[in-house]
Design a protein around this motif. Structure first.
Motif, PDB file in Angstrom:
ATOM      1  N   LEU A 197       0.833  -1.206   0.000  1.00 43.16           N
ATOM      2  CA  LEU A 197       0.000   0.000   0.000  1.00 43.16           C
ATOM      3  C   LEU A 197       0.871   1.261   0.000  1.00 43.16           C
ATOM      4  O   LEU A 197       0.560   2.231  -0.698  1.00 43.16           O
ATOM      5  N   TYR A 198       1.945   1.247   0.790  1.00 41.61           N
ATOM      6  CA  TYR A 198       2.875   2.378   0.774  1.00 41.61           C
ATOM      7  C   TYR A 198       3.410   2.614  -0.638  1.00 41.61           C
ATOM      8  O   TYR A 198       3.415   3.744  -1.151  1.00 41.61           O
ATOM      9  N   GLY A 199       3.881   1.550  -1.273  1.00 48.00           N
ATOM     10  CA  GLY A 199       4.476   1.690  -2.598  1.00 48.00           C
ATOM     11  C   GLY A 199       3.489   2.182  -3.635  1.00 48.00           C
ATOM     12  O   GLY A 199       3.781   3.109  -4.404  1.00 48.00           O
ATOM     13  N   VAL A 200       2.301   1.587  -3.672  1.00 45.27           N
ATOM     14  CA  VAL A 200       1.278   1.991  -4.642  1.00 45.27           C
ATOM     15  C   VAL A 200       0.855   3.436  -4.385  1.00 45.27           C
ATOM     16  O   VAL A 200       0.718   4.238  -5.321  1.00 45.27           O
ATOM     17  N   GLY A 201       0.656   3.790  -3.116  1.00 44.39           N
ATOM     18  CA  GLY A 201       0.215   5.144  -2.784  1.00 44.39           C
ATOM     19  C   GLY A 201       1.201   6.199  -3.236  1.00 44.39           C
ATOM     20  O   GLY A 201       0.820   7.188  -3.884  1.00 44.39           O
ATOM     21  N   PHE A 202       2.478   5.992  -2.954  1.00 44.10           N
ATOM     22  CA  PHE A 202       3.462   7.000  -3.347  1.00 44.10           C
ATOM     23  C   PHE A 202       3.681   7.029  -4.853  1.00 44.10           C
ATOM     24  O   PHE A 202       3.987   8.073  -5.420  1.00 44.10           O
ATOM     25  N   ALA A 203       3.513   5.884  -5.519  1.00 41.88           N
ATOM     26  CA  ALA A 203       3.605   5.882  -6.982  1.00 41.88           C
ATOM     27  C   ALA A 203       2.495   6.733  -7.600  1.00 41.88           C
ATOM     28  O   ALA A 203       2.711   7.429  -8.593  1.00 41.88           O
ATOM     29  N   ILE A 204       1.317   6.708  -6.994  1.00 37.20           N
ATOM     30  CA  ILE A 204       0.187   7.478  -7.521  1.00 37.20           C
ATOM     31  C   ILE A 204       0.456   8.979  -7.427  1.00 37.20           C
ATOM     32  O   ILE A 204       0.016   9.754  -8.288  1.00 37.20           O
ATOM     33  N   HIS A 205       1.197   9.419  -6.394  1.00 39.38           N
ATOM     34  CA  HIS A 205       1.586  10.831  -6.352  1.00 39.38           C
ATOM     35  C   HIS A 205       2.298  11.232  -7.649  1.00 39.38           C
ATOM     36  O   HIS A 205       2.170  12.360  -8.127  1.00 39.38           O
ATOM     37  N   ALA A 224      -4.421   8.653   0.853  1.00 35.84           N
ATOM     38  CA  ALA A 224      -5.355   7.749   1.531  1.00 35.84           C
ATOM     39  C   ALA A 224      -4.869   6.305   1.443  1.00 35.84           C
ATOM     40  O   ALA A 224      -4.956   5.548   2.425  1.00 35.84           O
ATOM     41  N   ILE A 225      -4.323   5.924   0.285  1.00 33.21           N
ATOM     42  CA  ILE A 225      -3.850   4.549   0.110  1.00 33.21           C
ATOM     43  C   ILE A 225      -2.655   4.264   1.013  1.00 33.21           C
ATOM     44  O   ILE A 225      -2.624   3.259   1.732  1.00 33.21           O
ATOM     45  N   TRP A 226      -1.643   5.164   1.002  1.00 31.34           N
ATOM     46  CA  TRP A 226      -0.481   4.845   1.838  1.00 31.34           C
ATOM     47  C   TRP A 226      -0.749   5.065   3.317  1.00 31.34           C
ATOM     48  O   TRP A 226      -0.078   4.466   4.172  1.00 31.34           O
ATOM     49  N   THR A 227      -1.763   5.862   3.639  1.00 32.42           N
ATOM     50  CA  THR A 227      -2.147   5.998   5.048  1.00 32.42           C
ATOM     51  C   THR A 227      -2.724   4.691   5.579  1.00 32.42           C
ATOM     52  O   THR A 227      -2.492   4.330   6.741  1.00 32.42           O
ATOM     53  N   LEU A 228      -3.471   3.970   4.738  1.00 32.33           N
ATOM     54  CA  LEU A 228      -3.974   2.657   5.157  1.00 32.33           C
ATOM     55  C   LEU A 228      -2.805   1.730   5.487  1.00 32.33           C
ATOM     56  O   LEU A 228      -2.874   0.946   6.445  1.00 32.33           O
ATOM     57  N   GLY A 229      -1.735   1.821   4.700  1.00 30.85           N
ATOM     58  CA  GLY A 229      -0.548   1.046   5.017  1.00 30.85           C
ATOM     59  C   GLY A 229       0.059   1.450   6.340  1.00 30.85           C
ATOM     60  O   GLY A 229       0.453   0.602   7.155  1.00 30.85           O
ATOM     61  N   GLU A 230       0.124   2.752   6.590  1.00 33.07           N
ATOM     62  CA  GLU A 230       0.687   3.238   7.852  1.00 33.07           C
ATOM     63  C   GLU A 230      -0.138   2.777   9.045  1.00 33.07           C
ATOM     64  O   GLU A 230       0.412   2.395  10.087  1.00 33.07           O
ATOM     65  N   ILE A 231      -1.462   2.801   8.902  1.00 34.43           N
ATOM     66  CA  ILE A 231      -2.351   2.461  10.011  1.00 34.43           C
ATOM     67  C   ILE A 231      -2.108   1.038  10.503  1.00 34.43           C
ATOM     68  O   ILE A 231      -2.112   0.780  11.722  1.00 34.43           O
TER      69      ILE A 231
END
Length: 281
Positions: A197-205, A224-231
């Motif tokens: 989720l972290y990787g996909v989220g930051f790629a979307i940026h 929102a995507i990488w925050t789910l990973g952080e949570i």
């Protein structure tokens, strides 16, 4: 240390006091993580660490608002208030929180158990430390590199603030419930999913356009995507470290993963901005 920083005026003195504040402030993290491992049964640790992460983020959000208001009055108030609240916290722990570290029972006639070896000799844990360092390089791109990128795209600081607010709002709304949902699942699989989720989220940026409405929407989706990973990553990782550590080495093991994050703080923002400038956004 915070009071010393409040009265520092030249850049050298400020740098020294910032270093001292950072040193003593970070002593807290492995200690509190070890306390949770000492007092919470293994099956409930993910939720316990999640609540800790949750309440820290609530405090962070509250402090950002109050800090902004106080800074408009006088910056010195921020340092005095910070010093006072941390001192009060320390007194509360000193007076009201008993020692939690397990006591080894020495059987008469038998030698006392030897203290555990350094975590450096624990192969699987060393792998986790290195993976934690590699993972931490990603969320740290949400500081300088993401700010530089959105500024380059033409977004205002207010727009960046709105995007980053998504992170705090989602943590406050979802942390306890998502942690409860994953607490019974295999920790390795949860970590793998969170890192994805972290990787996909930051790629979307990276694919967000500079169009105000569409760009803001995609940046918000990314965060929102990488925050789910952080949570889910933070409490599961802390619980996994607690399960890997011998009872007399919980502080050292937690300190090793804190150190991995510290090393990533040292490398990540600089590496990200260098790649952004030298390669391409």
């Amino acid at each position: 240390a915070m009071l010393g920083l409040a009265f520092a005026r030249d850049i050298t003195a400020i740098a020294v006091w910032v270093g001292v504040v950072g040193f003593v402030g970070e002593l807290y993290r492995p200690a509190v993580a070890a306390v949770v491992a000492d007092v919470i049964p293994a099956e409930h640790r993910v939720q316990a660490y999640a609540l800790l992460h949750w309440v820290i983020n609530i405090g962070f959000a509250f402090a950002a608002v109050v800090g902004g208001l106080l800074a408009d009055v006088d910056y010195s108030i921020l340092f005095f208030a910070d010093a006072a609240t941390m001192a009060i916290y320390g007194v509360i722990v000193l007076v009201a929180v008993p020692e939690t570290r397990p006591v080894e029972v020495v059987v008469r006639g038998k030698p006392a158990p030897k203290p555990s070896r350094s975590w450096i000799f624990d192969g699987p844990f060393v792998v986790l430390v290195f993976l934690t360092f590699a993972l931490a390089l990603l969320p740290l791109q949400s500081s300088a590199p993401l700010a530089a990128h959105m500024t380059w795209q033409g977004f205002t600081p207010t727009a960046l603030g709105i995007v980053m607010a998504v992170n705090g709002v989602l943590i406050i709304l979802l942390q306890p419930w998502l942690a409860a949902a994953v607490s019974a699942r295999d920790g390795s699989r949860v970590l793998a999913a969170s890192w994805l989720l972290y990787g996909v989220g930051f790629a979307i940026h990276g694919i967000a356009p500079d169009h105000w409405m569409l760009g803001m929407l995609i940046h918000c989706v990314a965060i929102a995507i990488w925050t789910l990973g952080e949570i889910v990553e933070s409490p599961v990782r802390s619980a996994m470290v607690a399960s890997l550590a011998p009872a007399d080495a919980r502080g050292r093991y937690q300190g090793a993963t804190v150190m991995a994050w510290g090393a990533a703080y040292f490398v990540g923002p600089r590496l990200g901005t260098w790649i952004w400038e030298a390669a391409s956004p």
